[in-house]
Design a protein around this motif. Structure first.
Motif, short mmCIF file in Angstrom:
data_model
loop_
_atom_site.label_atom_id
_atom_site.label_comp_id
_atom_site.label_asym_id
_atom_site.label_seq_id
_atom_site.Cartn_x
_atom_site.Cartn_y
_atom_site.Cartn_z
N LYS A 54 0.86 -1.19 0.00
CA LYS A 54 0.00 0.00 0.00
C LYS A 54 0.89 1.23 0.00
O LYS A 54 1.69 1.43 0.92
CB LYS A 54 -0.92 0.01 1.22
CG LYS A 54 -1.94 1.16 1.21
CD LYS A 54 -2.91 1.02 2.37
CE LYS A 54 -3.99 2.11 2.33
NZ LYS A 54 -4.96 1.94 3.43
N ILE A 55 0.75 2.05 -1.04
CA ILE A 55 1.57 3.25 -1.18
C ILE A 55 0.66 4.46 -1.25
O ILE A 55 -0.32 4.48 -2.01
CB ILE A 55 2.45 3.18 -2.45
CG1 ILE A 55 3.52 2.08 -2.28
CG2 ILE A 55 3.12 4.52 -2.74
CD1 ILE A 55 4.39 1.88 -3.51
N ALA A 56 0.98 5.48 -0.46
CA ALA A 56 0.24 6.74 -0.49
C ALA A 56 1.03 7.76 -1.31
O ALA A 56 2.23 7.95 -1.06
CB ALA A 56 0.02 7.26 0.93
N THR A 77 -0.29 3.11 -13.44
CA THR A 77 0.28 2.07 -14.31
C THR A 77 1.31 1.25 -13.57
O THR A 77 1.32 0.01 -13.63
CB THR A 77 0.89 2.70 -15.57
OG1 THR A 77 -0.11 3.45 -16.26
CG2 THR A 77 1.45 1.62 -16.50
N ALA A 78 2.20 1.93 -12.85
CA ALA A 78 3.21 1.22 -12.07
C ALA A 78 2.56 0.40 -10.96
O ALA A 78 2.97 -0.74 -10.69
CB ALA A 78 4.21 2.21 -11.49
N ALA A 79 1.53 0.96 -10.32
CA ALA A 79 0.86 0.25 -9.23
C ALA A 79 0.20 -1.03 -9.73
O ALA A 79 0.27 -2.07 -9.07
CB ALA A 79 -0.18 1.16 -8.58
N VAL A 84 0.36 -3.09 -6.29
CA VAL A 84 0.35 -2.02 -5.28
C VAL A 84 -1.05 -1.42 -5.20
O VAL A 84 -1.67 -1.13 -6.22
CB VAL A 84 1.38 -0.93 -5.64
CG1 VAL A 84 1.13 0.34 -4.83
CG2 VAL A 84 2.80 -1.43 -5.41
N GLU A 85 -1.52 -1.22 -3.98
CA GLU A 85 -2.72 -0.41 -3.76
C GLU A 85 -2.27 1.04 -3.63
O GLU A 85 -1.55 1.40 -2.69
CB GLU A 85 -3.44 -0.85 -2.49
CG GLU A 85 -4.67 0.01 -2.18
CD GLU A 85 -5.28 -0.28 -0.82
OE1 GLU A 85 -6.19 0.47 -0.41
OE2 GLU A 85 -4.83 -1.24 -0.15
#
Length: 337
Positions: A54-56, A77-79, A84-85
């Motif tokens: 999970k990335i903010a 796109t990278a997520a 990645v959320e």
């Protein structure tokens, strides 16, 4: 020689096919068969088969600024590729942006991407993120501050150098009097852009502050300045929407000034093609969003970080004008430039 290459390729293809077949057979013959099949599908589709992160991403974007749509598209796109959320939020107010970082820390995210347009306001929140063991990457704004605040990496352009490059370009275009329009007072990156222009431009440079969240006010303020000083021959804006507004201001003022800008969107590309805007300085925001998210995934899963943690990854500047705008038109139409 050609025969040897052909044999090697054929052997590699057979080996790859055999390996995939063995993987699928082993997976389907066990209780974890579906998971193995899903993993193989993800790998073949270029998607990460790593634990969910999970990335903010927390930026200083103001409502309606299309620049950040491109940043978010790259990040998404990278997520999607990295499992990645992605949680995106923004606020142009430095204190509010810092509160958003604190919220991400409280949620115990696995990584944070942040902009440092107002670096002093962000210090405390970023320090808390680091104390909590959350890696933080920077993008777009904060080239001069990211290392001091302990960010892992930075992706963007050197705004002073970009401004200096535009100042030199204005000299070559025969400009004599430039108006540089800053749409967010206190934003260090925007100040650096106009400062860079002023550093290398041989003519006069006036700075005009406008309220970037109120586009009608932006239009009227630029119009009034052009009516007041008919010697201004170039208006430099620091974002694509403001360039398009400046074009209308020039018309309203019945001025002879030309418009140049930083940053792109698809409408701006069309304006360059039509000759309404002379050129744009592109910093590739899609790339900034993509690389920042991907960097945190690489750090979490492989301990990688770019530039040895000492050097930024520069994504610009590059000039887009009538000579080369057709080369990126299809990308702008997709919303990736």
């Amino acid at each position: 020689m050609d025969l040897k290459i052909t044999r090697n390729r054929r052997a590699a293809a057979i080996a790859a096919t055999t390996a995939v077949g063995l993987l699928l057979a082993a997976g389907c013959s066990s209780q974890g068969g579906k998971k193995a099949q899903d993993a193989a599908d993800d790998i073949s589709a270029g998607k990460a088969n790593t634990p969910r992160m999970k990335i903010a991403m927390i930026t200083h974007a103001a409502p309606g600024d299309t620049f950040w749509d491109v940043v978010r598209k790259g990040a998404k796109t990278a997520a999607a590729k990295d499992n990645v959320e992605l949680v995106y939020s923004s606020d142009p107010n430095g204190a509010n942006q810092a509160n958003l970082v604190q919220n991400a820390v409280d949620q115990k995210v696995d990584g944070i991407v942040v902009t440092l347009a107002k670096p002093d306001a962000m210090k405390g929140a970023i320090a808390k993120a680091r104390k909590a063991g959350i890696p933080v990457a920077g993008l777009n704004s904060g080239l001069g501050e990211w290392k001091d605040q302990g960010l892992l990496e930075f992706f963007g352009q050197d705004e002073s150098i970009a401004g200096e490059a535009l100042g030199k370009r204005l000299n070559s275009m025969g400009a004599e009097h430039t108006l540089c329009v800053i749409h967010e007072q206190g934003n260090v990156g925007l100040e650096d852009r106009c400062g860079g222009v002023k550093e290398t431009f041989d003519g006069d440079t006036d700075i005009l502050y406008v309220n970037g969240t109120d586009m009608p006010s932006v239009k009227s303020t630029i119009t009034a300045k052009l009516k007041q000083d008919d010697g201004i021959d170039h208006v430099v804006t620091l974002g694509a929407p403001f360039a398009l507004t400046a074009v209308r201001s020039v018309d309203d003022a019945k001025a002879d000034a030309k418009v140049a800008t930083f940053d792109l969107n698809k409408e701006l590309v069309a304006a360059v093609e039509d000759g309404d805007v002379e050129l744009a300085v592109d910093q590739q925001p899609y790339l900034q969003g993509y690389l920042a998210v991907d960097a945190l995934w690489l750090y979490e899963n492989n301990g990688n970080f770019s530039g040895g943690g000492e050097e930024p990854v520069l994504t610009g500047p590059a000039f887009v004008d009538k000579d080369n705008v057709s080369e990126i038109e299809k990308f702008a139409t997709k919303g990736t430039r």
